[in-house]
Design an enzyme around this catalytic site. Structure first.
Site, PDB file in Angstrom:
ATOM      1  CB  THR A  26     -29.715  46.277  33.820  1.00 59.21           C
ATOM      2  OG1 THR A  26     -29.576  46.032  32.413  1.00 59.21           O
ATOM      3  CG2 THR A  26     -28.501  45.709  34.540  1.00 59.21           C
ATOM      4  CB  THR A  29     -36.168  45.147  40.776  1.00 58.25           C
ATOM      5  OG1 THR A  29     -35.464  45.732  41.874  1.00 58.25           O
ATOM      6  CG2 THR A  29     -37.648  45.097  41.106  1.00 58.25           C
ATOM      7  CG  ASP A  78     -34.328  49.400  33.849  1.00 54.40           C
ATOM      8  OD1 ASP A  78     -33.914  48.581  34.692  1.00 54.40           O
ATOM      9  OD2 ASP A  78     -33.566  50.066  33.128  1.00 54.40           O
ATOM     10  CB  ALA A  80     -35.546  53.590  39.471  1.00 57.14           C
ATOM     11  CG  ASP A  81     -29.968  53.107  41.285  1.00 59.39           C
ATOM     12  OD1 ASP A  81     -29.912  51.965  41.766  1.00 59.39           O
ATOM     13  OD2 ASP A  81     -29.509  53.394  40.171  1.00 59.39           O
ATOM     14  CE  LYS A  91     -32.973  52.856  34.575  1.00 56.29           C
ATOM     15  NZ  LYS A  91     -32.737  51.714  35.471  1.00 56.29           N
ATOM     16  N   GLY A  92     -28.684  53.725  37.213  1.00 60.02           N
ATOM     17  CA  GLY A  92     -27.286  53.478  36.879  1.00 60.02           C
ATOM     18  C   GLY A  92     -26.474  52.846  37.983  1.00 60.02           C
ATOM     19  N   GLY A  94     -26.437  49.900  38.646  1.00 60.13           N
ATOM     20  CA  GLY A  94     -25.899  48.678  38.057  1.00 60.13           C
ATOM     21  C   GLY A  94     -25.009  48.951  36.850  1.00 60.13           C
ATOM     22  CD  GLU A 100     -30.445  50.595  33.191  1.00 56.28           C
ATOM     23  OE1 GLU A 100     -30.489  49.533  33.833  1.00 56.28           O
ATOM     24  OE2 GLU A 100     -30.186  51.690  33.713  1.00 56.28           O
TER      25      GLU A 100
HETATM   26  C1  5RP Z   1     -28.948  49.556  36.530  1.00 56.45           C
HETATM   27  C2  5RP Z   1     -30.068  50.286  37.137  1.00 56.45           C
HETATM   28  C3  5RP Z   1     -30.985  49.516  38.029  1.00 56.45           C
HETATM   29  O1  5RP Z   1     -32.257  49.557  37.495  1.00 56.45           O
HETATM   30  C4  5RP Z   1     -30.968  50.125  39.393  1.00 56.45           C
HETATM   31  O2  5RP Z   1     -29.639  50.146  39.859  1.00 56.45           O
HETATM   32  C5  5RP Z   1     -31.858  49.357  40.362  1.00 56.45           C
HETATM   33  O3  5RP Z   1     -31.318  48.102  40.593  1.00 56.45           O
HETATM   34  P1  5RP Z   1     -31.966  47.042  41.570  1.00 56.45           P
HETATM   35  O4  5RP Z   1     -33.249  46.591  40.952  1.00 56.45           O
HETATM   36  O5  5RP Z   1     -30.926  45.948  41.645  1.00 56.45           O
HETATM   37  O6  5RP Z   1     -32.187  47.713  42.900  1.00 56.45           O
HETATM   38  O7  5RP Z   1     -30.296  51.449  36.918  1.00 56.45           O
HETATM   39  O8  5RP Z   1     -28.127  50.416  35.782  1.00 56.45           O
END
Ligand code: 5RP
Length: 227
Positions: A26, A29, A78, A80-81, A91-92, A94, A100
């Site tokens: 999610t 990216t 997926d 990651a933050d 993560k999280g 979003g 996830e």
């Molecule tokens: C969602 C997540 C996302 O993978 C994380 O927030 C990265 O998001 P982005 O690709 O928009 O930077 O963990 O729960």
């Protein structure tokens, strides 16, 4: 930044082979990954990690697989933050951390796609740790986290408590100085009643595709996998 996200997403789409069962993450990216995956026209199925990803897959014609029947997935992709050099993750951002983690735990290979700026020496340096909490336990869990040293903030949307796809809330928990030992913290958090899940992903990612502003992508594996 969007060029870097696109580059990482497109690189991950190249890893997918016909017939694969996928875990579909999610975030922004991953959105590029899904676009690139759909463009390849492969015969694949995927378990989405959020309602948002499921909706996007339906728009793109990516076939969805029910998690109830998905015993093993070939590949999960997926964002990651934060990630550290050992590929431990936060993560999280979003809000999809719980699904996830469930989906990515089913995958033989879990590839993280991210921009270079997400790579940190110590987790928790730049991003608070999202903790998903059942609504009933918000108060007690908040106090337990503060007792461990976290500064917490209830995540909100439109002035009300943010609600995850699972009907829970999120506490964004910042530990001054960052998280010294992610594996220890992983277990400590798991022992607090009322926490449905948290955004520390320990020893789950098998590799990362990191992209910079010029669209260059490099592949990173945990140190243990390099020997
Ligand atoms: C969602 C997540 C996302 O993978 C994380 O927030 C990265 O998001 P982005 O690709 O928009 O930077 O963990 O729960």
């Amino acid at each position: 930044m969007s060029d870097a996200k696109r580059a990482a997403g497109e690189a991950a789409a190249e890893l997918v082979e016909d017939g694969m069962r996928l875990g579909l993450g999610t975030g922004s990216t991953v959105a590029y990954f899904l676009d690139a995956l759909a463009a390849r026209g492969l015969d694949v199925t995927g378990v989405p990690t959020s309602e948002a990803t499921a909706a996007r897959c339906r728009e793109l014609g990516i076939r969805l697989l029910d998690v109830a029947t998905a015993t093993e997935l070939d590949l999960a992709v997926d964002g990651a933050d934060e990630l550290d050099p050992e590929l431990q993750l936060v993560k999280g951002g979003g809000g999809a951390l719980l699904r996830e983690k469930v989906v990515e735990s089913l995958a033989a290979r879990f590839v993280v796609i991210a921009t270079e700026d997400k790579l940190v020496d110590r987790l928790g340096d730049t991003f608070p740790l999202p903790v998903e909490v059942v609504p009933f336990a918000l108060g007690p869990v908040g106090r337990r986290l503060e007792a461990v040293g976290f500064e917490i903030e209830r995540r909100e949307r439109d002035g009300a408590a943010y609600v995850t796809d699972n009907g829970n809330h999120i506490l964004d928990a910042r530990l001054p100085g960052g998280i010294e030992d992610p594996a220890v913290m992983d277990v400590e958090l798991a022992l607090i009643p009322g926490i449905a899940g948290h955004g520390l992903f320990v020893d789950m990612a098998t590799e990362a595709l990191l992209a910079d502003g010029s669209g260059e992508v490099r592949r990173l594996t945990p140190r243990a996998a390099q020997t």
